[in-house]
Design a protein around this motif. Structure first.
Motif, PDB file in Angstrom:
ATOM      1  N   GLN A  57       0.630  -1.175   0.009  1.00 41.84           N
ATOM      2  CA  GLN A  57       0.062  -0.147   0.097  1.00 41.84           C
ATOM      3  C   GLN A  57       0.700   1.168   0.093  1.00 41.84           C
ATOM      4  O   GLN A  57       1.979   1.379   0.714  1.00 41.84           O
ATOM      5  CB  GLN A  57      -1.029   0.259   1.477  1.00 41.84           C
ATOM      6  N   GLU A  90      -6.191   3.381  -3.177  1.00 43.77           N
ATOM      7  CA  GLU A  90      -6.533   4.442  -4.224  1.00 43.77           C
ATOM      8  C   GLU A  90      -5.664   4.400  -5.323  1.00 43.77           C
ATOM      9  O   GLU A  90      -4.984   5.507  -5.685  1.00 43.77           O
ATOM     10  CB  GLU A  90      -7.211   5.553  -3.621  1.00 43.77           C
ATOM     11  N   HIS A 101      -7.398  -3.249  -5.279  1.00 47.01           N
ATOM     12  CA  HIS A 101      -8.607  -2.053  -4.828  1.00 47.01           C
ATOM     13  C   HIS A 101      -8.662  -1.128  -6.027  1.00 47.01           C
ATOM     14  O   HIS A 101      -9.340  -0.065  -5.555  1.00 47.01           O
ATOM     15  CB  HIS A 101      -7.879  -1.432  -3.646  1.00 47.01           C
ATOM     16  N   PRO A 103     -10.776   0.962  -8.110  1.00 47.86           N
ATOM     17  CA  PRO A 103     -12.025   1.308  -8.052  1.00 47.86           C
ATOM     18  C   PRO A 103     -12.750   1.203  -9.470  1.00 47.86           C
ATOM     19  O   PRO A 103     -12.002   1.537 -10.469  1.00 47.86           O
ATOM     20  CB  PRO A 103     -12.236   2.648  -7.607  1.00 47.86           C
ATOM     21  N   LYS A 106     -12.275   3.941 -12.495  1.00 50.19           N
ATOM     22  CA  LYS A 106     -11.070   4.084 -12.910  1.00 50.19           C
ATOM     23  C   LYS A 106     -10.562   2.795 -13.886  1.00 50.19           C
ATOM     24  O   LYS A 106      -9.369   2.585 -14.354  1.00 50.19           O
ATOM     25  CB  LYS A 106      -9.898   4.027 -11.906  1.00 50.19           C
ATOM     26  N   HIS A 148     -12.988   4.435   6.384  1.00 44.71           N
ATOM     27  CA  HIS A 148     -13.761   5.212   5.518  1.00 44.71           C
ATOM     28  C   HIS A 148     -15.151   5.430   5.845  1.00 44.71           C
ATOM     29  O   HIS A 148     -15.801   5.068   6.760  1.00 44.71           O
ATOM     30  CB  HIS A 148     -13.912   3.771   4.318  1.00 44.71           C
ATOM     31  N   ARG A 197     -16.032  -1.679   2.719  1.00 42.78           N
ATOM     32  CA  ARG A 197     -14.853  -1.149   2.191  1.00 42.78           C
ATOM     33  C   ARG A 197     -14.062  -0.602   3.125  1.00 42.78           C
ATOM     34  O   ARG A 197     -14.629  -0.174   4.172  1.00 42.78           O
ATOM     35  CB  ARG A 197     -14.895  -0.322   0.980  1.00 42.78           C
ATOM     36  N   TRP A 199      -9.899   1.446   3.564  1.00 42.05           N
ATOM     37  CA  TRP A 199      -8.891   2.324   2.786  1.00 42.05           C
ATOM     38  C   TRP A 199      -9.103   2.067   1.377  1.00 42.05           C
ATOM     39  O   TRP A 199      -9.090   3.002   0.720  1.00 42.05           O
ATOM     40  CB  TRP A 199      -7.444   2.263   3.352  1.00 42.05           C
ATOM     41  N   GLY A 200      -9.392   0.755   1.003  1.00 38.78           N
ATOM     42  CA  GLY A 200      -9.419   0.690  -0.356  1.00 38.78           C
ATOM     43  C   GLY A 200     -10.915   0.042  -0.665  1.00 38.78           C
ATOM     44  O   GLY A 200     -11.533  -0.259   0.567  1.00 38.78           O
ATOM     45  N   THR A 201     -11.022  -0.393  -1.794  1.00 37.93           N
ATOM     46  CA  THR A 201     -12.629  -1.105  -1.959  1.00 37.93           C
ATOM     47  C   THR A 201     -12.648  -2.364  -1.546  1.00 37.93           C
ATOM     48  O   THR A 201     -13.721  -2.959  -1.492  1.00 37.93           O
ATOM     49  CB  THR A 201     -12.702  -0.958  -3.526  1.00 37.93           C
ATOM     50  N   GLU A 222     -17.847   0.371  -5.372  1.00 39.42           N
ATOM     51  CA  GLU A 222     -16.740   0.457  -6.372  1.00 39.42           C
ATOM     52  C   GLU A 222     -15.774  -0.698  -6.651  1.00 39.42           C
ATOM     53  O   GLU A 222     -14.926  -0.630  -7.339  1.00 39.42           O
ATOM     54  CB  GLU A 222     -15.793   1.797  -6.128  1.00 39.42           C
ATOM     55  N   ASN A 314      -6.057  12.018 -12.119  1.00 39.44           N
ATOM     56  CA  ASN A 314      -5.882  11.215 -11.150  1.00 39.44           C
ATOM     57  C   ASN A 314      -5.932  11.966  -9.731  1.00 39.44           C
ATOM     58  O   ASN A 314      -5.633  11.393  -8.655  1.00 39.44           O
ATOM     59  CB  ASN A 314      -4.539  10.615 -11.211  1.00 39.44           C
TER      60      ASN A 314
END
Length: 359
Positions: A57, A90, A101, A103, A106, A148, A197, A199-201, A222, A314
């Motif tokens: 991460q 992200e 992760h 989303p 993207k 989150h 979710r 920090w990430g999806t 996501e 981004n």
């Protein structure tokens, strides 16, 4: 396909990363043990068909991460051979590859594939596998940190009762073995494990629930599911806007628990267990190679990484970063930290050397 594993960020100590990736040496050993007819380790990057950067991460350090990638000799020399296994919550998606992760907004189907994790973060989960036939008494449960806004919605929805505990804790993974033991005891006691979710999806908890034969309830609009498993047979997806309806939704599905629990464990064994997860991830890399146009030029895409248009798209341009810091009340604090660090550098450089007492 001959594979060469590397990383921009070696995990030199256990504290280096919040969620360290699998060590490259471990992946080399796992691939050798798999003795797969199509995949093998290459002795060096030059002889490899693909070079895979195994990344942790990169929380809030995406501009720094970009500099690391741009300084990588292998990426400059072999742009079309470089891919990634990436855990970033992200991610920008600098390199094509398998993302945990990435989303949905993207998503680029010819550059990204969805995947899980390549290591076990809570080793205690393996000790509880033998108890997965235990009859759970709780309809649903959740225990986690506030990582989150979706989780804040979950905490504020009034879902917690003695028979359906929804608890906020302050330390990810538990502060000691007692807390980690209690965490897995609660999962085994639960039919439907809430997996919002963070920090990430994606969610590590989702894969732990599957491993222990419990039904994950996925709350992550996501999140892009890895292809292969029949997710609808062993998991339930609840829209973030319907968190308040969770008790009713799960009450209606209570009779499905037995079959779904068996399917969840089977899916974990087939797709995400240590003996198979690396091969499936390499199959995703192979897929990206197969769908890539013959004239594909990854170097051309890499040259765009530093453009303002790319940064703005981004969310990492300087104006956006300043706005985010100001909105979150961190601008003065970050500015002070930066000035202090620069002052310390100047003092260190300009500080006179002590005189030799014998001169």
């Amino acid at each position: 396909m001959r594979v060469f594993f590397t990383t921009t960020t070696p995990n030199t100590t256990p504290e280096t990363h919040l969620l360290p990736p699998a060590e490259t040496d471990d992946l080399v050993a796992a691939l050798a043990a798999a003795d797969h007819p199509r995949f093998a380790c290459a002795g060096d990057a030059e002889s490899a068909d693909v070079i895979i950067y195994v990344e942790p991460q990169h929380l809030g350090r995406l501009r720094t991460f970009r500099r690391k990638l741009l300084s990588e000799a292998l990426i400059r020399q072999y742009p079309n051979k470089c891919f990634t296994f990436d855990y970033t919550p992200e991610p920008i998606g600098f390199l094509p590859g398998v993302y945990t992760h990435m989303p949905a907004r993207k998503w680029e189907k010819h550059r990204f594939r969805a995947g899980g994790y390549h290591r076990t973060f809570n080793p205690l989960v393996d000790q509880y596998e033998a108890e997965r036939d235990r009859t759970p008494r709780l309809l649903y449960s959740f225990r986690g940190i506030m990582s989150h806004p979706v989780r804040q919605l979950l905490f504020d929805a009034g879902l917690s009762t003695p028979d359906t505990p929804v608890e906020r804790v302050e330390t990810w993974g538990g502060k000691d073995d007692d807390e980690r033991t209690s965490y897995f005891e609660q999962i085994l006691d639960t039919r439907f494990v809430l997996c919002p979710r963070g920090w990430g999806t994606s969610s590590i908890r989702m894969y732990e629930a599957m491993q222990l034969g419990r039904v994950p309830v996925i709350i992550a609009d996501e999140w892009v599911a890895p292809e292969g498993p029949a997710w609808s047979k062993f998991s339930i997806r609840v829209s973030e806007s319907r968190i308040g309806e969770i008790p009713g939704i799960l009450k209606q599905r209570e009779g499905d628990f037995g079959a779904m629990a068996v399917a969840a464990r089977q899916a974990w064994e087939e797709w995400f267990s240590p003996s198979v997860r690396l091969i499936h991830a390499l199959e995703e890399i192979e897929y990206l190679l197969l769908v890539r146009p013959a004239d594909h030029d990854e170097a051309k895409l890499q040259r765009k990484w530093t453009s303002f248009a790319f940064e703005w798209k981004n969310g990492i341009s300087v104006p956006q970063s300043v706005y985010w810091l100001a909105r979150n009340g961190l601008l003065t604090e970050r500015g002070k930290d930066h000035l202090l660090s620069r002052f310390n550098e100047i003092v260190t450089v300009q500080q006179p050397k002590p005189r030799d007492s014998h001169s």
